[in-house]
Design a protein around this motif. Structure first.
Motif, PDB file in Angstrom:
ATOM      1  N   UNK A 258       0.857  -1.184   0.000  1.00 21.74           N
ATOM      2  CA  UNK A 258       0.000   0.000   0.000  1.00 21.74           C
ATOM      3  C   UNK A 258       0.892   1.231   0.000  1.00 21.74           C
ATOM      4  N   UNK A 259       0.499   2.251  -0.745  1.00 20.30           N
ATOM      5  CA  UNK A 259       1.296   3.468  -0.774  1.00 20.30           C
ATOM      6  C   UNK A 259       0.515   4.623  -1.349  1.00 20.30           C
ATOM      7  N   UNK A 260       1.185   5.775  -1.452  1.00 16.79           N
ATOM      8  CA  UNK A 260       0.528   6.953  -2.012  1.00 16.79           C
ATOM      9  C   UNK A 260       1.426   7.691  -3.004  1.00 16.79           C
ATOM     10  N   UNK A 261       2.519   7.054  -3.422  1.00 14.90           N
ATOM     11  CA  UNK A 261       3.438   7.675  -4.381  1.00 14.90           C
ATOM     12  C   UNK A 261       3.812   6.670  -5.458  1.00 14.90           C
ATOM     13  N   UNK A 262       4.182   7.183  -6.610  1.00 15.31           N
ATOM     14  CA  UNK A 262       4.632   6.307  -7.693  1.00 15.31           C
ATOM     15  C   UNK A 262       5.880   5.532  -7.279  1.00 15.31           C
ATOM     16  N   UNK A 263       6.718   6.164  -6.473  1.00 17.82           N
ATOM     17  CA  UNK A 263       7.938   5.480  -6.036  1.00 17.82           C
ATOM     18  C   UNK A 263       7.622   4.298  -5.122  1.00 17.82           C
ATOM     19  N   UNK A 264       6.492   4.347  -4.417  1.00 21.52           N
ATOM     20  CA  UNK A 264       6.081   3.207  -3.598  1.00 21.52           C
ATOM     21  C   UNK A 264       5.832   1.996  -4.491  1.00 21.52           C
ATOM     22  N   UNK A 265       5.154   2.232  -5.608  1.00 18.44           N
ATOM     23  CA  UNK A 265       4.881   1.134  -6.530  1.00 18.44           C
ATOM     24  C   UNK A 265       6.187   0.550  -7.064  1.00 18.44           C
ATOM     25  N   UNK A 266       7.136   1.398  -7.413  1.00 20.44           N
ATOM     26  CA  UNK A 266       8.430   0.906  -7.911  1.00 20.44           C
ATOM     27  C   UNK A 266       9.139   0.062  -6.849  1.00 20.44           C
ATOM     28  N   UNK A 267       9.091   0.505  -5.617  1.00 17.14           N
ATOM     29  CA  UNK A 267       9.736  -0.236  -4.530  1.00 17.14           C
ATOM     30  C   UNK A 267       9.086  -1.603  -4.341  1.00 17.14           C
ATOM     31  N   UNK A 268       7.767  -1.632  -4.359  1.00 12.32           N
ATOM     32  CA  UNK A 268       7.061  -2.903  -4.175  1.00 12.32           C
ATOM     33  C   UNK A 268       7.331  -3.856  -5.334  1.00 12.32           C
ATOM     34  N   UNK A 269       7.393  -3.330  -6.551  1.00  9.54           N
ATOM     35  CA  UNK A 269       7.701  -4.169  -7.717  1.00  9.54           C
ATOM     36  C   UNK A 269       9.101  -4.753  -7.601  1.00  9.54           C
ATOM     37  N   UNK A 270      10.045  -3.955  -7.087  1.00  5.89           N
ATOM     38  CA  UNK A 270      11.429  -4.394  -6.962  1.00  5.89           C
ATOM     39  C   UNK A 270      11.577  -5.579  -6.013  1.00  5.89           C
ATOM     40  N   UNK A 271      10.730  -5.644  -4.985  1.00  3.93           N
ATOM     41  CA  UNK A 271      10.823  -6.760  -4.040  1.00  3.93           C
ATOM     42  C   UNK A 271       9.930  -7.936  -4.438  1.00  3.93           C
ATOM     43  N   UNK A 272       9.279  -7.817  -5.608  1.00  4.22           N
ATOM     44  CA  UNK A 272       8.567  -8.971  -6.144  1.00  4.22           C
ATOM     45  C   UNK A 272       7.075  -9.016  -5.908  1.00  4.22           C
ATOM     46  N   UNK A 273       6.472  -7.937  -5.461  1.00  6.58           N
ATOM     47  CA  UNK A 273       5.018  -7.921  -5.301  1.00  6.58           C
ATOM     48  C   UNK A 273       4.394  -7.708  -6.674  1.00  6.58           C
ATOM     49  N   UNK A 274       3.446  -8.574  -7.076  1.00  3.42           N
ATOM     50  CA  UNK A 274       2.807  -8.416  -8.380  1.00  3.42           C
ATOM     51  C   UNK A 274       2.041  -7.095  -8.480  1.00  3.42           C
ATOM     52  N   UNK A 275       1.995  -6.523  -9.681  1.00  2.00           N
ATOM     53  CA  UNK A 275       1.343  -5.225  -9.906  1.00  2.00           C
ATOM     54  C   UNK A 275      -0.111  -5.229  -9.418  1.00  2.00           C
ATOM     55  N   UNK A 276      -0.812  -6.330  -9.588  1.00  2.00           N
ATOM     56  CA  UNK A 276      -2.208  -6.414  -9.179  1.00  2.00           C
ATOM     57  C   UNK A 276      -2.425  -6.408  -7.679  1.00  2.00           C
ATOM     58  N   UNK A 277      -1.347  -6.518  -6.916  1.00  2.00           N
ATOM     59  CA  UNK A 277      -1.467  -6.523  -5.463  1.00  2.00           C
ATOM     60  C   UNK A 277      -0.801  -5.304  -4.827  1.00  2.00           C
ATOM     61  N   UNK A 278      -0.567  -4.289  -5.665  1.00  2.00           N
ATOM     62  CA  UNK A 278      -0.026  -3.020  -5.173  1.00  2.00           C
ATOM     63  C   UNK A 278      -1.150  -1.992  -5.243  1.00  2.00           C
ATOM     64  N   UNK A 279      -1.449  -1.386  -4.123  1.00  2.00           N
ATOM     65  CA  UNK A 279      -2.555  -0.440  -4.037  1.00  2.00           C
ATOM     66  C   UNK A 279      -2.000   0.956  -3.746  1.00  2.00           C
ATOM     67  N   UNK A 280      -2.126   1.831  -4.726  1.00  2.00           N
ATOM     68  CA  UNK A 280      -1.678   3.206  -4.563  1.00  2.00           C
ATOM     69  C   UNK A 280      -2.912   4.090  -4.402  1.00  2.00           C
ATOM     70  N   UNK A 281      -2.989   4.766  -3.282  1.00  2.00           N
ATOM     71  CA  UNK A 281      -4.103   5.652  -3.002  1.00  2.00           C
ATOM     72  C   UNK A 281      -3.933   6.904  -3.857  1.00  2.00           C
ATOM     73  N   UNK A 282      -5.025   7.371  -4.451  1.00  2.00           N
ATOM     74  CA  UNK A 282      -4.964   8.555  -5.316  1.00  2.00           C
ATOM     75  C   UNK A 282      -4.272   9.703  -4.599  1.00  2.00           C
ATOM     76  N   UNK A 283      -3.289  10.330  -5.264  1.00  2.00           N
ATOM     77  CA  UNK A 283      -2.519  11.377  -4.581  1.00  2.00           C
ATOM     78  C   UNK A 283      -3.296  12.665  -4.315  1.00  2.00           C
ATOM     79  N   UNK A 284      -4.387  12.890  -5.024  1.00  2.00           N
ATOM     80  CA  UNK A 284      -5.126  14.146  -4.846  1.00  2.00           C
ATOM     81  C   UNK A 284      -6.389  13.945  -4.013  1.00  2.00           C
ATOM     82  N   UNK A 285      -6.274  13.143  -2.975  1.00  2.00           N
ATOM     83  CA  UNK A 285      -7.414  12.929  -2.080  1.00  2.00           C
ATOM     84  C   UNK A 285      -7.718  14.251  -1.386  1.00  2.00           C
ATOM     85  N   UNK A 286      -9.002  14.605  -1.318  1.00  2.00           N
ATOM     86  CA  UNK A 286      -9.373  15.947  -0.831  1.00  2.00           C
ATOM     87  C   UNK A 286      -9.086  16.195   0.639  1.00  2.00           C
TER      88      UNK A 286
END
Length: 82
Positions: free
Chosen positions: A17-45
Motif C-alpha cells: 500500500x502506498x501513495x506515491x509512484x515510487x512506492x509502486x516501484x519499490x514494491x515491484x522491486x521486491x517482487x510484489x505483483x502489480x495487481x497486489x499493489x494499491x496506490x491511493x490517489x494522490x489528490x485525495x481531498x
C-alpha cells in the motif's frame, strides 16, 4: 533483510500500500505483483478520506486473506476509490 529470512523460492511479501509512484516501484522491486499493489490517489481531498480508504483496503485484504468474503462491503469500497 526480511527476504533473507525465507527460502529463495518463497516471497514473504503479499501486497503493498502506498501513495506515491515510487512506492509502486519499490514494491515491484521486491517482487510484489502489480495487481497486489494499491496506490491511493494522490489528490485525495482530505486526510480523513485518505485514512478511510486505507482502512477499508486493509479490511478487504484481511477479509480476503481470511476468506471472509461475506463481510466485504464491495459497493462502499468501489464508491470510495472512484
Amino acid at each position: 533483510k526480511i527476504r533473507a529470512l525465507f527460502p529463495s523460492d518463497y516471497n514473504p511479501f503479499y501486497a503493498g500500500f502506498g501513495n506515491r509512484d515510487t512506492d509502486e516501484l519499490s514494491y515491484r522491486k521486491i517482487g510484489i505483483p502489480k495487481g497486489k499493489i494499491f496506490i491511493i490517489k494522490p489528490k485525495v481531498r482530505s486526510l480523513i478520506c485518505q485514512l478511510l480508504i486505507c482502512f477499508y483496503f486493509c479490511l478487504i485484504l484481511n477479509d480476503l486473506l481470511m476468506l471472509n468474503l461475506s463481510r466485504v462491503k464491495w459497493p462502499l469500497i468501489i464508491a470510495l476509490i472512484q
